[in-house]
Design a protein around this motif. Structure first.
Motif, PDB file in Angstrom:
ATOM      1  N   GLY A  62       0.786  -1.227   0.000  1.00 14.50           N
ATOM      2  CA  GLY A  62       0.000   0.000   0.000  1.00 14.50           C
ATOM      3  C   GLY A  62       0.818   1.275   0.000  1.00 14.50           C
ATOM      4  O   GLY A  62       0.248   2.357   0.005  1.00 14.50           O
ATOM      5  N   CYS A  63       2.141   1.184  -0.006  1.00 12.17           N
ATOM      6  CA  CYS A  63       2.999   2.369  -0.016  1.00 12.17           C
ATOM      7  C   CYS A  63       3.898   2.362  -1.241  1.00 12.17           C
ATOM      8  O   CYS A  63       4.172   1.314  -1.823  1.00 12.17           O
ATOM      9  N   GLU A  64       4.364   3.543  -1.607  1.00 11.11           N
ATOM     10  CA  GLU A  64       5.259   3.683  -2.749  1.00 11.11           C
ATOM     11  C   GLU A  64       6.632   3.106  -2.398  1.00 11.11           C
ATOM     12  O   GLU A  64       7.225   3.465  -1.395  1.00 11.11           O
ATOM     13  N   PRO A  65       7.183   2.185  -3.216  1.00 14.57           N
ATOM     14  CA  PRO A  65       8.510   1.627  -2.934  1.00 14.57           C
ATOM     15  C   PRO A  65       9.602   2.679  -3.083  1.00 14.57           C
ATOM     16  O   PRO A  65       9.479   3.621  -3.872  1.00 14.57           O
ATOM     17  N   ARG A  66      10.673   2.508  -2.280  1.00 19.69           N
ATOM     18  CA  ARG A  66      11.804   3.437  -2.324  1.00 19.69           C
ATOM     19  C   ARG A  66      13.075   2.667  -2.667  1.00 19.69           C
ATOM     20  O   ARG A  66      13.299   1.573  -2.161  1.00 19.69           O
ATOM     21  N   LEU A  67      13.902   3.260  -3.516  1.00 18.64           N
ATOM     22  CA  LEU A  67      15.156   2.619  -3.916  1.00 18.64           C
ATOM     23  C   LEU A  67      16.209   2.757  -2.832  1.00 18.64           C
ATOM     24  O   LEU A  67      16.222   3.725  -2.085  1.00 18.64           O
ATOM     25  N   GLY A  68      17.111   1.795  -2.775  1.00 22.19           N
ATOM     26  CA  GLY A  68      18.228   1.818  -1.847  1.00 22.19           C
ATOM     27  C   GLY A  68      19.355   0.959  -2.377  1.00 22.19           C
ATOM     28  O   GLY A  68      19.219   0.301  -3.406  1.00 22.19           O
ATOM     29  N   ARG A  69      20.474   0.975  -1.680  1.00 26.32           N
ATOM     30  CA  ARG A  69      21.627   0.165  -2.080  1.00 26.32           C
ATOM     31  C   ARG A  69      22.263  -0.445  -0.844  1.00 26.32           C
ATOM     32  O   ARG A  69      22.433   0.229   0.165  1.00 26.32           O
TER      33      ARG A  69
END
Length: 193
Positions: A57-64
């Motif tokens: 239900g939430c917008e995914p966020r990029l990470g490394r």
């Protein structure tokens, strides 16, 4: 008892699926920043890999994944990769929170989230204004007290700290008396009055 422990089923893991790891706890290192800990339930995680932090239900966020550790004995050991079933610690995901899923950016599949319970006890922390102020601690100013309380939030996710209308008073909420008593005693031993 040992036979009963040996008869317990192994945890369900999927070595061939896309990466999935539910963040179950958070640690903090002065040099590496926030470190997220959890068990890899599917796929493989590698150092330097691009990942997505996802919650249903939430917008995914990029990470490394900047650094990757597995637990060995009482410490952490840096590794290049970890497969499904391993409990790992990942540095580099500064905005990750408990209950989020670290997953593959090409096939993001968030796991059902877990929630941290809301605090139940509130306590006011303020600088000592009594006649013996400054005799029992090295850190006695409101600025130092505020910095220490907000640093505690990096490790202690069940704690809440609020500023008040007074610049030398802070409301600290925790899960119970023991939770706050441990914080008070730790700060006292560190030299906070």
């Amino acid at each position: 008892l040992f036979d009963a422990i040996g008869d317990l089923p192994a945890p369900a893991v999927h070595t061939d699926g896309p990466l999935q790891m539910l963040v179950t706890t958070i640690d903090h290192d002065d040099y590496r920043g926030r470190i997220v800990v959890g068990r890899v339930t599917s796929g493989t995680v590698r150092r330097g890999q691009d990942v997505v932090l996802a919650t249903p239900g939430c917008e995914p966020r990029l990470g490394r994944v900047a650094e990757l550790f597995v637990f060995e004995n009482l410490g952490r050991q840096a590794v290049e990769a970890a497969d499904a079933g391993e409990i790992v610690a990942i540095a580099g995901l500064e905005d990750a929170a408990i209950g989020e899923t670290v997953t593959d950016p090409l096939d993001p599949r968030p796991l059902p989230p877990i929630a941290v319970e809301a605090p139940t006890v509130r306590m006011a922390f303020h600088v000592n204004t009594g006649p013996f102020a400054g005799r029992e601690g090295r850190y006695v100013t409101s600025r130092l007290l505020r910095d220490r309380l907000y640093r505690e939030l990096d490790r202690n996710v069940a704690l809440r700290v609020e500023d008040t209308e007074s610049s030398d008073r802070y409301l600290v909420s925790g899960r119970g008396e023991l939770h706050l008593a441990i914080l008070v005693e730790t700060m006292r031993r560190e030299g906070y009055e």
